[in-house]
Design a protein around this motif. Sequence first.
Motif, PDB file in Angstrom:
ATOM      1  N   LEU A 141       0.773  -1.321  -0.152  1.00 45.70           N
ATOM      2  CA  LEU A 141       0.392  -0.269   0.723  1.00 45.70           C
ATOM      3  C   LEU A 141       0.914   1.309  -0.040  1.00 45.70           C
ATOM      4  O   LEU A 141       0.488   2.216  -0.002  1.00 45.70           O
ATOM      5  CB  LEU A 141      -0.775   0.277   1.327  1.00 45.70           C
ATOM      6  CG  LEU A 141      -2.543  -0.990   0.739  1.00 45.70           C
ATOM      7  CD1 LEU A 141      -3.046  -0.958   2.197  1.00 45.70           C
ATOM      8  CD2 LEU A 141      -3.077  -0.521   0.106  1.00 45.70           C
ATOM      9  N   GLU A 142       1.848   0.965   0.601  1.00 45.35           N
ATOM     10  CA  GLU A 142       2.994   2.711   0.790  1.00 45.35           C
ATOM     11  C   GLU A 142       3.050   2.508  -0.989  1.00 45.35           C
ATOM     12  O   GLU A 142       3.169   3.773  -0.935  1.00 45.35           O
ATOM     13  CB  GLU A 142       4.252   2.277   1.543  1.00 45.35           C
ATOM     14  CG  GLU A 142       4.970   3.682   2.010  1.00 45.35           C
ATOM     15  CD  GLU A 142       6.060   2.953   2.464  1.00 45.35           C
ATOM     16  OE1 GLU A 142       7.105   3.207   2.071  1.00 45.35           O
ATOM     17  OE2 GLU A 142       5.830   2.108   3.581  1.00 45.35           O
ATOM     18  N   GLU A 143       3.930   1.204  -1.300  1.00 45.30           N
ATOM     19  CA  GLU A 143       4.295   2.054  -2.928  1.00 45.30           C
ATOM     20  C   GLU A 143       2.878   2.401  -4.074  1.00 45.30           C
ATOM     21  O   GLU A 143       3.154   3.018  -4.644  1.00 45.30           O
ATOM     22  CB  GLU A 143       4.506   0.363  -3.684  1.00 45.30           C
ATOM     23  CG  GLU A 143       5.852   0.056  -2.600  1.00 45.30           C
ATOM     24  CD  GLU A 143       6.392  -1.082  -3.222  1.00 45.30           C
ATOM     25  OE1 GLU A 143       5.816  -2.469  -3.747  1.00 45.30           O
ATOM     26  OE2 GLU A 143       7.135  -1.845  -2.316  1.00 45.30           O
ATOM     27  N   THR A 144       1.824   1.749  -3.411  1.00 42.69           N
ATOM     28  CA  THR A 144       0.718   1.873  -5.258  1.00 42.69           C
ATOM     29  C   THR A 144      -0.179   2.736  -4.032  1.00 42.69           C
ATOM     30  O   THR A 144      -1.293   2.431  -4.883  1.00 42.69           O
ATOM     31  CB  THR A 144       0.704   0.278  -5.124  1.00 42.69           C
ATOM     32  OG1 THR A 144      -0.873  -0.493  -4.093  1.00 42.69           O
ATOM     33  CG2 THR A 144       1.607  -0.468  -5.632  1.00 42.69           C
ATOM     34  N   LYS A 164      -5.618  -7.428 -11.320  1.00 45.56           N
ATOM     35  CA  LYS A 164      -5.061  -7.406 -12.204  1.00 45.56           C
ATOM     36  C   LYS A 164      -4.530  -5.846 -11.947  1.00 45.56           C
ATOM     37  O   LYS A 164      -3.584  -5.438 -12.400  1.00 45.56           O
ATOM     38  CB  LYS A 164      -6.325  -6.984 -13.909  1.00 45.56           C
ATOM     39  CG  LYS A 164      -5.019  -6.837 -14.398  1.00 45.56           C
ATOM     40  CD  LYS A 164      -6.127  -6.708 -15.925  1.00 45.56           C
ATOM     41  CE  LYS A 164      -5.456  -5.872 -17.403  1.00 45.56           C
ATOM     42  NZ  LYS A 164      -4.550  -5.709 -17.239  1.00 45.56           N
ATOM     43  N   ALA A 165      -5.145  -4.795 -11.694  1.00 38.43           N
ATOM     44  CA  ALA A 165      -4.646  -3.533 -11.224  1.00 38.43           C
ATOM     45  C   ALA A 165      -4.316  -3.592 -10.532  1.00 38.43           C
ATOM     46  O   ALA A 165      -2.999  -2.530 -10.858  1.00 38.43           O
ATOM     47  CB  ALA A 165      -6.215  -2.371 -10.708  1.00 38.43           C
ATOM     48  N   LEU A 166      -4.720  -3.942  -9.417  1.00 40.79           N
ATOM     49  CA  LEU A 166      -3.341  -3.957  -8.180  1.00 40.79           C
ATOM     50  C   LEU A 166      -1.950  -4.951  -8.277  1.00 40.79           C
ATOM     51  O   LEU A 166      -0.547  -4.217  -8.022  1.00 40.79           O
ATOM     52  CB  LEU A 166      -4.111  -4.338  -6.601  1.00 40.79           C
ATOM     53  CG  LEU A 166      -2.597  -4.734  -5.276  1.00 40.79           C
ATOM     54  CD1 LEU A 166      -2.553  -2.814  -5.404  1.00 40.79           C
ATOM     55  CD2 LEU A 166      -3.563  -5.120  -4.333  1.00 40.79           C
ATOM     56  N   CYS A 167      -1.968  -6.412  -9.080  1.00 37.00           N
ATOM     57  CA  CYS A 167      -0.830  -7.148  -8.856  1.00 37.00           C
ATOM     58  C   CYS A 167       0.317  -6.650 -10.396  1.00 37.00           C
ATOM     59  O   CYS A 167       1.089  -7.297 -10.107  1.00 37.00           O
ATOM     60  CB  CYS A 167      -1.522  -8.227  -8.725  1.00 37.00           C
ATOM     61  SG  CYS A 167      -2.201  -8.846  -6.927  1.00 37.00           S
ATOM     62  N   LYS A 172       3.082  -4.335 -10.090  1.00 42.09           N
ATOM     63  CA  LYS A 172       4.412  -5.612 -11.267  1.00 42.09           C
ATOM     64  C   LYS A 172       4.206  -6.863 -10.464  1.00 42.09           C
ATOM     65  O   LYS A 172       5.415  -7.121 -10.673  1.00 42.09           O
ATOM     66  CB  LYS A 172       5.059  -4.632 -12.188  1.00 42.09           C
ATOM     67  CG  LYS A 172       5.284  -3.448 -11.765  1.00 42.09           C
ATOM     68  CD  LYS A 172       4.888  -3.908 -13.964  1.00 42.09           C
ATOM     69  CE  LYS A 172       4.823  -2.258 -14.405  1.00 42.09           C
ATOM     70  NZ  LYS A 172       2.991  -1.683 -14.420  1.00 42.09           N
ATOM     71  N   HIS A 173       4.170  -6.816  -9.068  1.00 42.89           N
ATOM     72  CA  HIS A 173       4.267  -8.281  -9.092  1.00 42.89           C
ATOM     73  C   HIS A 173       4.225  -9.284  -9.193  1.00 42.89           C
ATOM     74  O   HIS A 173       4.701 -10.360  -9.500  1.00 42.89           O
ATOM     75  CB  HIS A 173       3.669  -8.912  -7.447  1.00 42.89           C
ATOM     76  CG  HIS A 173       4.377  -7.446  -6.000  1.00 42.89           C
ATOM     77  ND1 HIS A 173       5.649  -7.810  -6.238  1.00 42.89           N
ATOM     78  CD2 HIS A 173       3.926  -6.811  -5.319  1.00 42.89           C
ATOM     79  CE1 HIS A 173       6.397  -6.393  -5.286  1.00 42.89           C
ATOM     80  NE2 HIS A 173       5.086  -5.957  -5.145  1.00 42.89           N
ATOM     81  N   CYS A 174       2.723  -9.722  -9.618  1.00 41.50           N
ATOM     82  CA  CYS A 174       2.690 -11.450 -10.895  1.00 41.50           C
ATOM     83  C   CYS A 174       2.867 -10.719 -12.372  1.00 41.50           C
ATOM     84  O   CYS A 174       2.197 -11.462 -13.465  1.00 41.50           O
ATOM     85  CB  CYS A 174       0.933 -11.359 -11.202  1.00 41.50           C
ATOM     86  SG  CYS A 174       0.567 -11.152  -9.082  1.00 41.50           S
ATOM     87  N   ARG A 178       8.029 -11.881 -20.038  1.00 37.60           N
ATOM     88  CA  ARG A 178       7.096 -12.284 -20.706  1.00 37.60           C
ATOM     89  C   ARG A 178       6.453 -11.401 -21.049  1.00 37.60           C
ATOM     90  O   ARG A 178       5.666 -10.977 -22.276  1.00 37.60           O
ATOM     91  CB  ARG A 178       6.750 -13.735 -21.233  1.00 37.60           C
ATOM     92  CG  ARG A 178       8.388 -14.588 -21.449  1.00 37.60           C
ATOM     93  CD  ARG A 178       7.170 -16.121 -21.530  1.00 37.60           C
ATOM     94  NE  ARG A 178       7.095 -16.062 -20.575  1.00 37.60           N
ATOM     95  CZ  ARG A 178       6.129 -17.472 -19.952  1.00 37.60           C
ATOM     96  NH1 ARG A 178       5.553 -18.477 -20.741  1.00 37.60           N
ATOM     97  NH2 ARG A 178       5.696 -17.692 -19.004  1.00 37.60           N
ATOM     98  N   GLY A 179       5.654 -10.715 -20.172  1.00 39.49           N
ATOM     99  CA  GLY A 179       4.813  -9.709 -20.051  1.00 39.49           C
ATOM    100  C   GLY A 179       3.077 -11.039 -19.500  1.00 39.49           C
ATOM    101  O   GLY A 179       2.174  -9.794 -19.477  1.00 39.49           O
ATOM    102  N   THR A 180       3.475 -11.993 -19.558  1.00 35.65           N
ATOM    103  CA  THR A 180       2.116 -12.749 -19.194  1.00 35.65           C
ATOM    104  C   THR A 180       2.284 -12.897 -17.430  1.00 35.65           C
ATOM    105  O   THR A 180       3.040 -12.630 -17.002  1.00 35.65           O
ATOM    106  CB  THR A 180       2.479 -13.321 -19.779  1.00 35.65           C
ATOM    107  OG1 THR A 180       2.784 -14.606 -19.460  1.00 35.65           O
ATOM    108  CG2 THR A 180       1.783 -14.230 -20.850  1.00 35.65           C
TER     109      THR A 180
END
Length: 185
Positions: A141-144, A164-167, A172-174, A178-180
Amino acid sequence: MEKEERMRSPRSALWLMILITMSLSPVVFSVDDKCAACKAVAVEIEIGLSNEKPKNDIDMRHRLNSKGQREGKVIDYRISELRAVDLLDGLCDKMQDYTLEKLESGKAGWIKVSNWNNLKTEKQVAKAHSKDISTFCGRLLEETEDELADLIKRGSIQVGGVSKALCEDLSKHCVSVRGTADGEL
Protein backbone atom coordinates in the motif's frame (compact mmCIF):
# COMPACT_ATOMS: atom_id res chain seq x y z
CA MET A 1 49.77 -12.34 23.79
CA GLU A 2 50.57 -9.65 21.22
CA LYS A 3 49.88 -12.09 18.35
CA GLU A 4 46.50 -12.98 19.88
CA GLU A 5 45.49 -9.30 20.09
CA ARG A 6 46.41 -8.78 16.43
CA MET A 7 44.21 -11.77 15.48
CA ARG A 8 41.22 -10.35 17.39
CA SER A 9 41.51 -6.94 15.78
CA PRO A 10 40.78 -8.12 12.18
CA ARG A 11 38.03 -10.41 13.48
CA SER A 12 36.44 -7.53 15.38
CA ALA A 13 36.70 -5.29 12.35
CA LEU A 14 35.02 -7.97 10.22
CA TRP A 15 32.13 -8.29 12.68
CA LEU A 16 31.78 -4.53 12.81
CA MET A 17 31.63 -4.36 8.99
CA ILE A 18 29.00 -7.11 8.89
CA LEU A 19 26.86 -5.33 11.48
CA ILE A 20 27.12 -1.99 9.66
CA THR A 21 26.26 -3.61 6.32
CA MET A 22 23.26 -5.37 7.81
CA SER A 23 21.97 -2.21 9.47
CA LEU A 24 22.30 -0.15 6.29
CA SER A 25 20.81 -2.70 3.93
CA PRO A 26 17.07 -2.53 3.29
CA VAL A 27 14.82 -4.96 5.11
CA VAL A 28 14.15 -8.02 2.98
CA PHE A 29 10.58 -9.20 2.59
CA SER A 30 9.97 -12.52 4.25
CA VAL A 31 7.22 -13.20 1.70
CA ASP A 32 8.74 -15.35 -1.05
CA ASP A 33 5.85 -15.37 -3.53
CA LYS A 34 4.96 -11.70 -3.79
CA CYS A 35 2.46 -12.38 -6.58
CA ALA A 36 0.41 -14.77 -4.44
CA ALA A 37 0.59 -12.40 -1.46
CA CYS A 38 -0.50 -9.47 -3.63
CA LYS A 39 -3.42 -11.51 -4.92
CA ALA A 40 -4.45 -12.29 -1.34
CA VAL A 41 -4.47 -8.55 -0.61
CA ALA A 42 -6.52 -8.02 -3.79
CA VAL A 43 -9.03 -10.65 -2.62
CA GLU A 44 -9.48 -8.76 0.65
CA ILE A 45 -10.09 -5.51 -1.26
CA GLU A 46 -12.65 -7.33 -3.42
CA ILE A 47 -14.38 -8.59 -0.28
CA GLY A 48 -14.58 -4.96 0.84
CA LEU A 49 -15.99 -3.93 -2.55
CA SER A 50 -18.60 -6.67 -2.58
CA ASN A 51 -19.67 -5.91 1.01
CA GLU A 52 -20.05 -2.19 0.31
CA LYS A 53 -23.43 -0.82 1.16
CA PRO A 54 -24.84 2.04 -0.92
CA LYS A 55 -24.04 5.33 0.75
CA ASN A 56 -25.44 8.79 0.30
CA ASP A 57 -23.57 11.38 -1.67
CA ILE A 58 -21.29 13.64 0.34
CA ASP A 59 -22.82 17.07 0.84
CA MET A 60 -20.11 19.72 0.96
CA ARG A 61 -22.57 22.65 0.87
CA HIS A 62 -21.86 24.08 4.30
CA ARG A 63 -21.83 27.80 3.59
CA LEU A 64 -24.71 30.08 2.83
CA ASN A 65 -24.49 32.79 0.21
CA SER A 66 -26.00 36.28 0.60
CA LYS A 67 -29.41 34.95 -0.56
CA GLY A 68 -29.47 32.18 2.04
CA GLN A 69 -28.70 29.43 -0.49
CA ARG A 70 -26.21 26.70 0.38
CA GLU A 71 -22.92 26.93 -1.52
CA GLY A 72 -20.52 24.11 -2.26
CA LYS A 73 -20.84 20.84 -4.08
CA VAL A 74 -22.29 17.40 -3.63
CA ILE A 75 -19.80 14.61 -4.31
CA ASP A 76 -20.92 11.17 -5.49
CA TYR A 77 -19.72 8.69 -2.83
CA ARG A 78 -18.59 6.18 -5.49
CA ILE A 79 -15.94 8.60 -6.77
CA SER A 80 -15.03 10.19 -3.45
CA GLU A 81 -11.80 10.11 -1.49
CA LEU A 82 -13.87 8.84 1.46
CA ARG A 83 -14.74 5.65 -0.42
CA ALA A 84 -11.06 4.97 -1.15
CA VAL A 85 -10.22 5.55 2.52
CA ASP A 86 -13.09 3.29 3.64
CA LEU A 87 -11.85 0.47 1.39
CA LEU A 88 -8.15 0.73 2.24
CA ASP A 89 -8.28 1.73 5.90
CA GLY A 90 -7.59 -1.28 8.12
CA LEU A 91 -6.86 -3.52 5.12
CA CYS A 92 -3.49 -4.68 6.42
CA ASP A 93 -4.99 -5.48 9.84
CA LYS A 94 -7.47 -7.75 8.05
CA MET A 95 -4.54 -9.50 6.37
CA GLN A 96 -3.57 -10.89 9.78
CA ASP A 97 -6.43 -13.34 9.23
CA TYR A 98 -4.40 -14.93 6.41
CA THR A 99 -1.65 -17.51 6.62
CA LEU A 100 0.45 -19.59 4.28
CA GLU A 101 -0.66 -23.19 3.95
CA LYS A 102 0.10 -26.06 1.62
CA LEU A 103 -2.74 -26.41 -0.88
CA GLU A 104 -4.05 -29.57 -2.54
CA SER A 105 -1.93 -28.75 -5.60
CA GLY A 106 1.16 -29.12 -3.41
CA LYS A 107 2.04 -25.43 -3.67
CA ALA A 108 1.87 -23.09 -0.73
CA GLY A 109 -0.90 -20.51 -0.91
CA TRP A 110 -2.42 -17.77 1.21
CA ILE A 111 -5.70 -18.72 2.87
CA LYS A 112 -8.07 -16.76 5.08
CA VAL A 113 -8.29 -18.41 8.48
CA SER A 114 -11.69 -18.59 10.12
CA ASN A 115 -10.52 -20.69 13.08
CA TRP A 116 -6.85 -20.72 14.09
CA ASN A 117 -7.37 -23.94 16.05
CA ASN A 118 -8.30 -25.93 12.92
CA LEU A 119 -5.06 -25.30 11.02
CA LYS A 120 -2.97 -28.11 9.60
CA THR A 121 0.24 -26.20 10.25
CA GLU A 122 1.75 -25.25 13.59
CA LYS A 123 -0.12 -22.29 15.07
CA GLN A 124 3.01 -20.29 15.91
CA VAL A 125 4.34 -20.64 12.35
CA ALA A 126 0.92 -19.72 10.95
CA LYS A 127 0.81 -16.57 13.09
CA ALA A 128 4.30 -15.63 11.87
CA HIS A 129 3.07 -15.95 8.27
CA SER A 130 0.09 -13.74 9.07
CA LYS A 131 2.43 -11.04 10.36
CA ASP A 132 4.54 -11.41 7.21
CA ILE A 133 1.61 -10.84 4.87
CA SER A 134 0.36 -7.95 6.99
CA THR A 135 3.79 -6.32 6.71
CA PHE A 136 3.83 -7.07 2.98
CA CYS A 137 0.42 -5.42 2.68
CA GLY A 138 1.70 -2.30 4.42
CA ARG A 139 4.62 -2.01 2.03
CA LEU A 140 2.42 -2.77 -0.97
CA LEU A 141 0.00 0.00 0.00
CA GLU A 142 2.88 2.36 0.71
CA GLU A 143 4.06 1.84 -2.88
CA THR A 144 0.68 1.89 -4.63
CA GLU A 145 -1.84 3.69 -2.41
CA ASP A 146 -2.05 6.94 -4.37
CA GLU A 147 -2.52 5.23 -7.73
CA LEU A 148 -4.94 2.68 -6.24
CA ALA A 149 -7.01 5.42 -4.59
CA ASP A 150 -7.14 7.26 -7.94
CA LEU A 151 -8.40 4.10 -9.67
CA ILE A 152 -11.05 3.67 -6.97
CA LYS A 153 -12.15 7.31 -7.30
CA ARG A 154 -12.36 7.03 -11.09
CA GLY A 155 -14.50 3.91 -10.75
CA SER A 156 -11.90 1.79 -12.56
CA ILE A 157 -11.70 -0.77 -9.75
CA GLN A 158 -14.51 -3.32 -9.85
CA VAL A 159 -15.02 -6.71 -8.23
CA GLY A 160 -13.02 -9.17 -10.30
CA GLY A 161 -10.52 -6.59 -11.54
CA VAL A 162 -8.61 -5.67 -8.40
CA SER A 163 -5.95 -8.36 -8.82
CA LYS A 164 -5.03 -7.24 -12.33
CA ALA A 165 -4.98 -3.56 -11.38
CA LEU A 166 -3.03 -3.99 -8.14
CA CYS A 167 -0.74 -6.94 -8.83
CA GLU A 168 -0.04 -6.58 -12.54
CA ASP A 169 -0.50 -2.93 -13.45
CA LEU A 170 0.51 -1.05 -10.29
CA SER A 171 2.94 -3.18 -8.28
CA LYS A 172 4.14 -5.44 -11.14
CA HIS A 173 4.43 -8.38 -8.70
CA CYS A 174 2.58 -10.71 -11.07
CA VAL A 175 4.19 -9.80 -14.37
CA SER A 176 6.81 -12.19 -15.68
CA VAL A 177 9.65 -11.37 -18.05
CA ARG A 178 7.48 -12.24 -21.05
CA GLY A 179 4.80 -9.83 -19.87
CA THR A 180 2.21 -12.44 -18.98
CA ALA A 181 0.59 -12.70 -15.59
CA ASP A 182 1.71 -15.56 -13.41
CA GLY A 183 1.22 -16.87 -9.93
CA GLU A 184 -1.85 -18.21 -8.17
CA LEU A 185 -3.70 -17.40 -5.00
